[in-house]
Scaffold this motif. Structure first.
Motif, PDB file in Angstrom:
ATOM      1  N   LEU A 444       7.029  -2.150  -5.415  1.00 58.51           N
ATOM      2  CA  LEU A 444       7.111  -2.977  -4.212  1.00 58.51           C
ATOM      3  C   LEU A 444       5.837  -2.858  -3.385  1.00 58.51           C
ATOM      4  O   LEU A 444       5.272  -3.876  -2.939  1.00 58.51           O
ATOM      5  CB  LEU A 444       8.334  -2.541  -3.387  1.00 58.51           C
ATOM      6  CG  LEU A 444       8.401  -3.018  -1.933  1.00 58.51           C
ATOM      7  CD1 LEU A 444       8.359  -4.533  -1.847  1.00 58.51           C
ATOM      8  CD2 LEU A 444       9.672  -2.478  -1.274  1.00 58.51           C
ATOM      9  N   GLU A 445       5.380  -1.639  -3.182  1.00 61.31           N
ATOM     10  CA  GLU A 445       4.196  -1.422  -2.350  1.00 61.31           C
ATOM     11  C   GLU A 445       2.951  -2.059  -2.965  1.00 61.31           C
ATOM     12  O   GLU A 445       2.140  -2.680  -2.263  1.00 61.31           O
ATOM     13  CB  GLU A 445       3.975   0.079  -2.135  1.00 61.31           C
ATOM     14  CG  GLU A 445       5.022   0.746  -1.248  1.00 61.31           C
ATOM     15  CD  GLU A 445       6.377   0.928  -1.944  1.00 61.31           C
ATOM     16  OE1 GLU A 445       7.386   1.067  -1.216  1.00 61.31           O
ATOM     17  OE2 GLU A 445       6.414   0.917  -3.191  1.00 61.31           O
ATOM     18  N   GLU A 446       2.800  -1.927  -4.284  1.00 59.92           N
ATOM     19  CA  GLU A 446       1.649  -2.534  -4.969  1.00 59.92           C
ATOM     20  C   GLU A 446       1.731  -4.053  -4.917  1.00 59.92           C
ATOM     21  O   GLU A 446       0.708  -4.741  -4.743  1.00 59.92           O
ATOM     22  CB  GLU A 446       1.600  -2.055  -6.417  1.00 59.92           C
ATOM     23  CG  GLU A 446       1.215  -0.587  -6.561  1.00 59.92           C
ATOM     24  CD  GLU A 446       1.440  -0.060  -7.968  1.00 59.92           C
ATOM     25  OE1 GLU A 446       0.661   0.815  -8.396  1.00 59.92           O
ATOM     26  OE2 GLU A 446       2.396  -0.513  -8.629  1.00 59.92           O
ATOM     27  N   THR A 447       2.929  -4.588  -5.071  1.00 59.12           N
ATOM     28  CA  THR A 447       3.122  -6.040  -4.998  1.00 59.12           C
ATOM     29  C   THR A 447       2.788  -6.550  -3.604  1.00 59.12           C
ATOM     30  O   THR A 447       2.154  -7.604  -3.442  1.00 59.12           O
ATOM     31  CB  THR A 447       4.577  -6.398  -5.364  1.00 59.12           C
ATOM     32  OG1 THR A 447       4.856  -5.933  -6.679  1.00 59.12           O
ATOM     33  CG2 THR A 447       4.805  -7.902  -5.303  1.00 59.12           C
ATOM     34  N   GLN A 448       3.223  -5.802  -2.607  1.00 62.07           N
ATOM     35  CA  GLN A 448       2.931  -6.172  -1.221  1.00 62.07           C
ATOM     36  C   GLN A 448       1.420  -6.209  -0.983  1.00 62.07           C
ATOM     37  O   GLN A 448       0.889  -7.169  -0.405  1.00 62.07           O
ATOM     38  CB  GLN A 448       3.603  -5.177  -0.281  1.00 62.07           C
ATOM     39  CG  GLN A 448       3.537  -5.540   1.191  1.00 62.07           C
ATOM     40  CD  GLN A 448       4.281  -4.526   2.058  1.00 62.07           C
ATOM     41  OE1 GLN A 448       4.899  -3.595   1.554  1.00 62.07           O
ATOM     42  NE2 GLN A 448       4.212  -4.719   3.359  1.00 62.07           N
ATOM     43  N   ASP A 449       0.722  -5.197  -1.438  1.00 62.04           N
ATOM     44  CA  ASP A 449      -0.740  -5.159  -1.281  1.00 62.04           C
ATOM     45  C   ASP A 449      -1.395  -6.315  -2.025  1.00 62.04           C
ATOM     46  O   ASP A 449      -2.371  -6.916  -1.550  1.00 62.04           O
ATOM     47  CB  ASP A 449      -1.295  -3.834  -1.803  1.00 62.04           C
ATOM     48  CG  ASP A 449      -0.915  -2.643  -0.929  1.00 62.04           C
ATOM     49  OD1 ASP A 449      -0.522  -2.864   0.233  1.00 62.04           O
ATOM     50  OD2 ASP A 449      -1.002  -1.501  -1.423  1.00 62.04           O
ATOM     51  N   ASN A 450      -0.854  -6.634  -3.196  1.00 60.45           N
ATOM     52  CA  ASN A 450      -1.418  -7.694  -4.030  1.00 60.45           C
ATOM     53  C   ASN A 450      -1.201  -9.075  -3.425  1.00 60.45           C
ATOM     54  O   ASN A 450      -1.825 -10.048  -3.843  1.00 60.45           O
ATOM     55  CB  ASN A 450      -0.788  -7.628  -5.426  1.00 60.45           C
ATOM     56  CG  ASN A 450      -1.651  -8.278  -6.483  1.00 60.45           C
ATOM     57  OD1 ASN A 450      -2.866  -8.331  -6.362  1.00 60.45           O
ATOM     58  ND2 ASN A 450      -1.018  -8.786  -7.527  1.00 60.45           N
ATOM     59  N   GLY A 451      -0.285  -9.165  -2.453  1.00 64.81           N
ATOM     60  CA  GLY A 451      -0.007 -10.450  -1.820  1.00 64.81           C
ATOM     61  C   GLY A 451      -0.777 -10.677  -0.530  1.00 64.81           C
ATOM     62  O   GLY A 451      -0.600 -11.703   0.136  1.00 64.81           O
ATOM     63  N   ASP A 452      -1.641  -9.753  -0.184  1.00 60.78           N
ATOM     64  CA  ASP A 452      -2.415  -9.871   1.054  1.00 60.78           C
ATOM     65  C   ASP A 452      -3.403 -11.038   0.949  1.00 60.78           C
ATOM     66  O   ASP A 452      -4.240 -11.085   0.041  1.00 60.78           O
ATOM     67  CB  ASP A 452      -3.166  -8.568   1.310  1.00 60.78           C
ATOM     68  CG  ASP A 452      -3.892  -8.559   2.651  1.00 60.78           C
ATOM     69  OD1 ASP A 452      -3.710  -9.519   3.416  1.00 60.78           O
ATOM     70  OD2 ASP A 452      -4.643  -7.605   2.907  1.00 60.78           O
ATOM     71  N   VAL A 453      -3.303 -11.987   1.873  1.00 62.54           N
ATOM     72  CA  VAL A 453      -4.147 -13.192   1.814  1.00 62.54           C
ATOM     73  C   VAL A 453      -5.318 -13.145   2.796  1.00 62.54           C
ATOM     74  O   VAL A 453      -5.950 -14.171   3.078  1.00 62.54           O
ATOM     75  CB  VAL A 453      -3.296 -14.461   2.083  1.00 62.54           C
ATOM     76  CG1 VAL A 453      -2.332 -14.721   0.950  1.00 62.54           C
ATOM     77  CG2 VAL A 453      -2.553 -14.346   3.418  1.00 62.54           C
TER      78      VAL A 453
END
Length: 550
Positions: A444-453
């Motif tokens: 979840l945390e990695e996915t959240q970081d990967n979604g930073d626009v």
């Protein structure tokens, strides 16, 4: 009361059909790993579908004959094109079978796709186990986990060791899971943290402790159902020998994996202590013979199903238990009738996600084409995408008319054909499939970081000078708006909701990246791509509202 009436009517309906020595569906797995078998086995037990094995990844004549003998119509491949070659799929199609493939970039992704397909009415439970990608280390534990899942009619989900991917948390939300069990040699802090709001249980310890727990659960289920407890002994000097039990229907069945005759005394103790009268030995012929002889010497009646290869054992096991598979299919069909409205709702949700994915792939290949990908391969992919988009309305009609099976098959096939071609053409279209793999395994945390626009947001002023960037700005705005709800969900311990929102944010970012590159290279974003982007934002908006986080 309504559910009971529906179940009764369903059983009456199916009781009018005589038992048949057929199986209209077969699941096929490769013998290059054990995890795909264990994923497929839990699904097959739930749906009443035998699991057979492609020996060395080959569709040999013995397997072809076995499939034909049971009058199968649909073949479900579990595993990606790296383990089950595309040529196998083509050969089966040329033999006039309906063929679909359930797969991800790795085994966790494959398990998620299997869960989506087979549990469309939802599942109250799930069984999880660590996956180290080492067959020697993982097979026994994962087989026990799969047996536990089968007993409870739950999906089995292997996860990267020490990590719960966001896509796993997402599927738990979709399936409305309330109970989760983790099977492993050591405790998982990640499991405890992410599943804190669920009823959870860790089955931790050595082989004997895990065996005892799973046996106890199977026994309790058997008593609750008023059935008779059975024992399947898998004679497996090598891990591949275990795969053969996929062909056998194992309701109310304890499974014991035995690699030598040293375990015979414990088997005798188990059989006598639980008064088991239905005992089978499956697997390696020499070891099967030794085990059967030892048990028979103790006046224990044994049925033996052996073969030189796991593929032979699976085929022989299927023949021996065809009537039991038929019973399971009837039960599954009755449950589907009782869950009709849940399935309808779930199919619409899946169709929306598939449409989003197809639109995303269209934007992706348009950007890759602008970046110098092979134009002929891009044209092939665009043709597949056009064909898939043309089928969406027909699938909606199937769902409206309660033709769920056809809708389900066509949904999986139309997206699967695109994904398979995309994978096959990956070098020609300059596609980084490692990014797909990382996405599948990200927490979840990695996915959240990967979604930073943030990086795209900083370029918006420049993009406005190059093209009509409204669609990019809308995506960036929506992705940015999800940050706070994700954090709020995490703070409240609602990690399934947080994962769904984080996955939305990640996918929005990917779409914005593709459109930004098109803007920079071509100075224009086509209307059809703008429309696809708008639909994606609308869908993200609907999801965040449904989760109460907007």
């Amino acid at each position: 009361m309504k559910t009971k009436i529906l179940l009764t009517l369903a059983f009456v309906l199916f009781a009018t059909v005589a038992f048949a020595q057929t199986s209209d569906k077969i699941i096929l797995v490769s013998d290059t790993n054990s995890v795909d078998m264990n994923i497929a086995k839990a699904a097959g037990e739930k749906a009443g579908i035998p699991v057979l094995v492609l020996e060395d990844g080959i569709l040999n004549n013995d397997l072809k004959n076995s499939i034909a003998d049971v009058d199968a119509k649909t073949i479900i491949l579990v595993g990606g094109p790296s383990v089950i070659k595309p040529e196998i799929e083509t050969e089966l199609q040329n033999l006039n079978y309906n063929v679909i493939r359930l797969w991800g970039m790795e085994r966790t992704g494959t398990a998620v796709e299997v869960a989506k397909y087979f549990w469309q009415g939802g599942s109250g439970c799930v069984v999880i186990a660590d996956d180290t990608m080492n067959n020697e280390d993982d097979t026994e534990t994962q087989t026990e986990a799969s047996t536990l899942a089968s007993s409870g009619k739950c999906p089995f989900l292997p996860v990267p060791e020490g990590k719960i991917p966001a896509e796993v948390l997402d599927i738990l939300k979709d399936l409305n899971v309330s109970e989760a069990k983790f099977v492993g040699s050591s405790s998982s802090s990640e499991f405890r943290a992410k599943f804190a709001k669920l009823h959870m249980k860790e089955i931790i310890g050595d082989k004997n402790k895990i065996n005892d727990y799973v046996a106890s659960e199977v026994e309790n289920t058997t008593k609750r159902d008023g059935g008779n407890l059975k024992l399947n002994i898998i004679a497996a000097p090598q891990w591949k020998d275990i795969l053969g039990h996929g062909g056998h229907a194992e309701k109310h069945t304890i499974v014991r994996i035995v690699s030598s005759t040293d375990a015979i005394s414990k088997l005798i103790e188990l059989i006598k202590s639980k008064n088991i009268t239905d005992v089978r030995v499956l697997g390696s012929p020499a070891l099967s013979d030794s085990i059967a002889s030892a048990l028979e010497a103790q006046n224990i009646t044994v049925k033996k199903i052996s073969g030189e290869k796991a593929s032979d054992v699976a085929r022989n096991a299927m023949k021996e238990s065809l009537l039991k598979w038929e019973e399971k299919r009837r039960e599954a069909a009755a449950n589907d009738i009782a869950s009709r409205e849940k399935i309808r709702k779930r199919l619409y949700e899946l169709l929306n996600k598939i449409e989003d994915r197809i639109n995303h792939l269209e934007i992706e290949i348009t950007q890759l084409n602008a970046s110098g990908a092979n134009p002929n391969k891009i044209a092939d992919l665009q043709s597949k995408i056009d064909d898939a988009q043309s089928q969406i309305s027909a699938i909606k009609t199937y769902i409206d008319n309660n033709n769920f099976e056809t809708a389900r098959l066509r949904m999986v096939k139309l997206l699967g054909d695109i994904e398979k071609m995309r994978w096959q053409y990956r070098a020609d279209i300059k596609l980084d499939v490692n990014e797909d793999l990382r996405d599948e395994q990200h927490s979840l945390e990695e996915t959240q970081d990967n979604g930073d626009v943030s990086s795209i947001h900083s370029k918006l002023a420049e993009l406005r000078t190059k093209c009509n960037s409204t669609s990019i700005e809308t995506i960036v705005e929506k992705a940015t708006s999800l940050k706070q709800p994700i954090q709020a969900a995490k703070s409240s311990g609602d990690f399934t909701n947080a994962s769904q929102l984080a996955l939305e944010m990640r996918d929005l970012k990917k779409q914005a990246e593709h459109l930004s590159k098109l803007c920079e290279k071509l100075g224009v974003i086509e209307k059809r791509l703008q429309h696809a982007a708008e639909k994606r934002v609308e869908r993200a908006q609907a999801i965040s509202k449904r989760l109460g986080r907007d």
